[in-house]
Enzyme design. Sequence first.
Site, PDB file in Angstrom:
ATOM      1  N   LEU A 103      47.889  34.983  32.844  1.00 34.37           N
ATOM      2  CA  LEU A 103      47.359  36.338  32.710  1.00 34.37           C
ATOM      3  C   LEU A 103      47.309  37.034  34.062  1.00 34.37           C
ATOM      4  O   LEU A 103      47.385  38.248  34.156  1.00 34.37           O
ATOM      5  CB  LEU A 103      45.943  36.301  32.134  1.00 34.37           C
ATOM      6  CG  LEU A 103      45.805  35.889  30.680  1.00 34.37           C
ATOM      7  CD1 LEU A 103      44.339  35.679  30.336  1.00 34.37           C
ATOM      8  CD2 LEU A 103      46.395  36.957  29.778  1.00 34.37           C
TER       9      LEU A 103
ATOM     10  N   GLY B  91      44.196  35.538  40.585  1.00 30.92           N
ATOM     11  CA  GLY B  91      43.092  36.210  41.272  1.00 30.92           C
ATOM     12  C   GLY B  91      42.863  35.576  42.621  1.00 30.92           C
ATOM     13  O   GLY B  91      43.629  34.714  43.067  1.00 30.92           O
ATOM     14  N   GLY B  92      41.793  36.021  43.260  1.00 34.21           N
ATOM     15  CA  GLY B  92      41.461  35.482  44.559  1.00 34.21           C
ATOM     16  C   GLY B  92      41.216  33.987  44.516  1.00 34.21           C
ATOM     17  O   GLY B  92      41.440  33.283  45.486  1.00 34.21           O
TER      18      GLY B  92
ATOM     19  N   ASP C  92      31.520  39.792  44.426  1.00 27.61           N
ATOM     20  CA  ASP C  92      32.918  40.229  44.473  1.00 27.61           C
ATOM     21  C   ASP C  92      33.196  41.298  43.424  1.00 27.61           C
ATOM     22  O   ASP C  92      34.051  41.144  42.562  1.00 27.61           O
ATOM     23  CB  ASP C  92      33.845  39.020  44.304  1.00 27.61           C
ATOM     24  CG  ASP C  92      35.236  39.296  44.871  1.00 27.61           C
ATOM     25  OD1 ASP C  92      35.407  40.344  45.529  1.00 27.61           O
ATOM     26  OD2 ASP C  92      36.131  38.477  44.653  1.00 27.61           O
TER      27      ASP C  92
END
Length: 672
Positions: free
Chosen positions: A347, A350-351, A466
């Site tokens: 999907l 991310g970080g 975040d």
Amino acid sequence: MSLKLVLVVFLLVKVVTSEDTSFIYKGFKSTQLYLDGISELTQNGLLRLTNDTKQQKAHAFHPNPVVFKTTSNGSVSSFSTTLVFAIRPEYPTLSGHGIVFVVAPTKGLPNSLPSQYLGLFTDTNNGNITNHVFGVELDTIQSKEFDDINDNHVGIDINSLKSDNSTTAGYYTSGGEFKNLTLFSGYPMQVWVEYDGVKKQIDVTLGPTNMDKPEVPLLSLTKDLSPILNDTMYVGFTSATGSVHTSHYVLGWSFKINGQAQQLVISELPKLPKFGEKKESKFLTIGLPLISLSSVFVIILSVAYFIKRKKKFAELLEDWEHEYGPHRFKYKDLYFATKGFKEKELLGTGGFGRVYKGVMPVSKIEVAVKRVSHESRQGMREFVAEIVSIGRLRHRNLVPLLGYCRRKGELLLVYDYMSNGSLDKYLYNQPRVTLNWNQRFVIIKGVASGLFYLHEEWEQVVVHRDIKASNVLLDAELNGRLGDFGLARLYDHGTDPQTTHVVGTLGYLAPEHARTGKATTSSDVFAFGAFLLEVVCGRRPIEHIGESESVILVDWVYDCWKTGEILMAKDPNLGLDYKSEEVELVLKLGLLCSHSEPSVRPSMRQVVQYLEMDVPLPDLSLLGLSSAGLTFGHHEDFGNFPMSYPFSMEKPFSHTTQSSTSVTESLLSGGR
Ligand SMILES: *[C@@H]1O[C@H](CO)[C@@H](O)[C@H](O)[C@H]1NC(C)=O
Ligand SMILES: *[C@@H]1O[C@H](CO)[C@@H](O)[C@H](O)[C@H]1NC(C)=O
Ligand SMILES: *[C@@H]1O[C@H](CO)[C@@H](O)[C@H](O)[C@H]1NC(C)=O
Ligand SMILES: *[C@@H]1O[C@H](CO)[C@@H](O)[C@H](O)[C@H]1NC(C)=O
Ligand SMILES: *[C@@H]1O[C@H](CO)[C@@H](O)[C@H](O)[C@H]1NC(C)=O
Ligand SMILES: *[C@@H]1O[C@H](CO)[C@@H](O)[C@H](O)[C@H]1NC(C)=O
């Protein structure tokens, strides 16, 4: 034959007498139970109070009234009851509401609501002495408004959902040791409720079904029930669903006035549906009877297969994790759910790691599985405790965390799947769909309310750390939901304070957070400010234009405001269909939250009030925002602070289009 006849006669007699002083249900097949709401009897005789996700209530009552006052002086007689129940949620970590054993003046409680009201009361009659209701709640959700102690408790309720006494679900062993029980574990449990009419004492005892009734009750209350209960009352159960599929079952039940309720024998009660576990592989049983060369070969192959398979699905499971049992997912299930973490199911990245879409093998629930690589086991225990506790958070603007799994060097987090993906995809990089102002405003208010919940409404303060558009996911109805909370924590634990890695994303990172490495609720507010501007302007907080130039969004909005044209800053894609006072409010609020001085930033409570327009926004020009961009970027001595951006660093750049010093600029020059 004659025994059967006696039974039939006995049953007839039972029907004729309209008031009962004792009864036993060994299952509920072909009984005359009064049912309303979504309660029903299953084919094998279980009483299933709920199974649906909608906000529904359920009632089930013994059909005949019970005389509670058998003497003329109006005091309530002793009584005793016991029942076997099970609560089966769809997700291992979330449950619908609970079950209440209830003594009420009528069959069914018409004046009642689902969800946290448990099908017992409404917001207007809760606590009213005219209710004449006694209940024992087995509650699996913490409702702050009723002072619930946690999300797994037993409480004695008199006319009110605020319990007169309550305690964590569990039992005392004969050695006096307390053992926790998880009400929504899905396994059957037994509860006993006893009232001593002489001592005026209520005792509640809970226990697993594989042992005798614990000697020491879990919970007691000294209270004369005579003013509470009427002469004749009805006994039964109420239950309610909220937003999670949960089946509340009662397997058996007995009751008696002036004596001990008849014992329930577990083996005589109907069986719960099987847990969705797959049967074991039949591999080893194949070929064993035939001892021939080829079968030995087969055995060797299959053993090799097993060893390989075992390694493939190996997990890390340490002793301390047993208490998190229900929150653990099997790696094997996650592997199959994501088709072996296939690239096609990816999907996003991310970080913290890659996120895959999955469909759980048995339940067919859609999930998002995040693989976080993590070599160090340091702090893992604390971290898992934290995610499990975060997994209990429930708010419509948070992405539900369903559980986790651990392997060597890797942590897997399982979330509810959000069908519309992350918000940033709708804002920049030529989005395929742009959101109109109304949609954006709803998302903004939703995220604000989710963050307010994390900061102030939950039992402990949770700092998100975040916040940014790419961490806001959109559900099927385009509600904004915050994801990834607390993850940044993982990288904080156990690191040397001298070299704190500041985790967060440049452009969203509050100056004091960067300086001290300490995330606080006000550093979250700072990031929320950047997020507001991002959503209204449809731009990233820091945008690179060309090789060496960047636009700092907050500075730009500030300049627009200064020239009296703050609406210039809005996303041109918004078109003309927007409310200018709302756009202006959000832009100004974005500036206010971006203030370099943490004490000037509003709290999330205030942010929510401003957005709801319950409270007017303070006048920005009175807050010292007058001296160029400097206000947002005090000249600070960033010379020596320890920081690095190991995960989310944007490309470094050397100077900005602004001549004024901005926070981000000074941060960068300090960081290098
Ligand atoms: C609840 O039970 C009814 C009747 O058995 C069934 O039709 C329905 O699909 C169930 N709902 C869920 C969510 O399982
Ligand atoms: C009521 O009568 C019962 C039985 O006669 C007795 O045990 C009980 O103590 C009486 N209660 C009061 C409040 O007098
Ligand atoms: C229960 O008792 C109270 C007070 O005695 C009375 O007002 C009320 O009507 C009774 N409720 C029922 C359902 O009989
Ligand atoms: C309690 O309920 C009665 C009857 O519905 C109502 O008249 C009364 O005002 C309520 N009392 C409170 C304190 O809400
Ligand atoms: C039992 O549960 C409570 C509440 O969740 C928790 O505070 C306590 O530490 C648990 N006790 C044990 C022995 O696990
Ligand atoms: C609540 O129950 C506990 C456990 O039985 C007991 O120790 C405590 O005294 C009770 N509290 C009240 C207010 O009755």
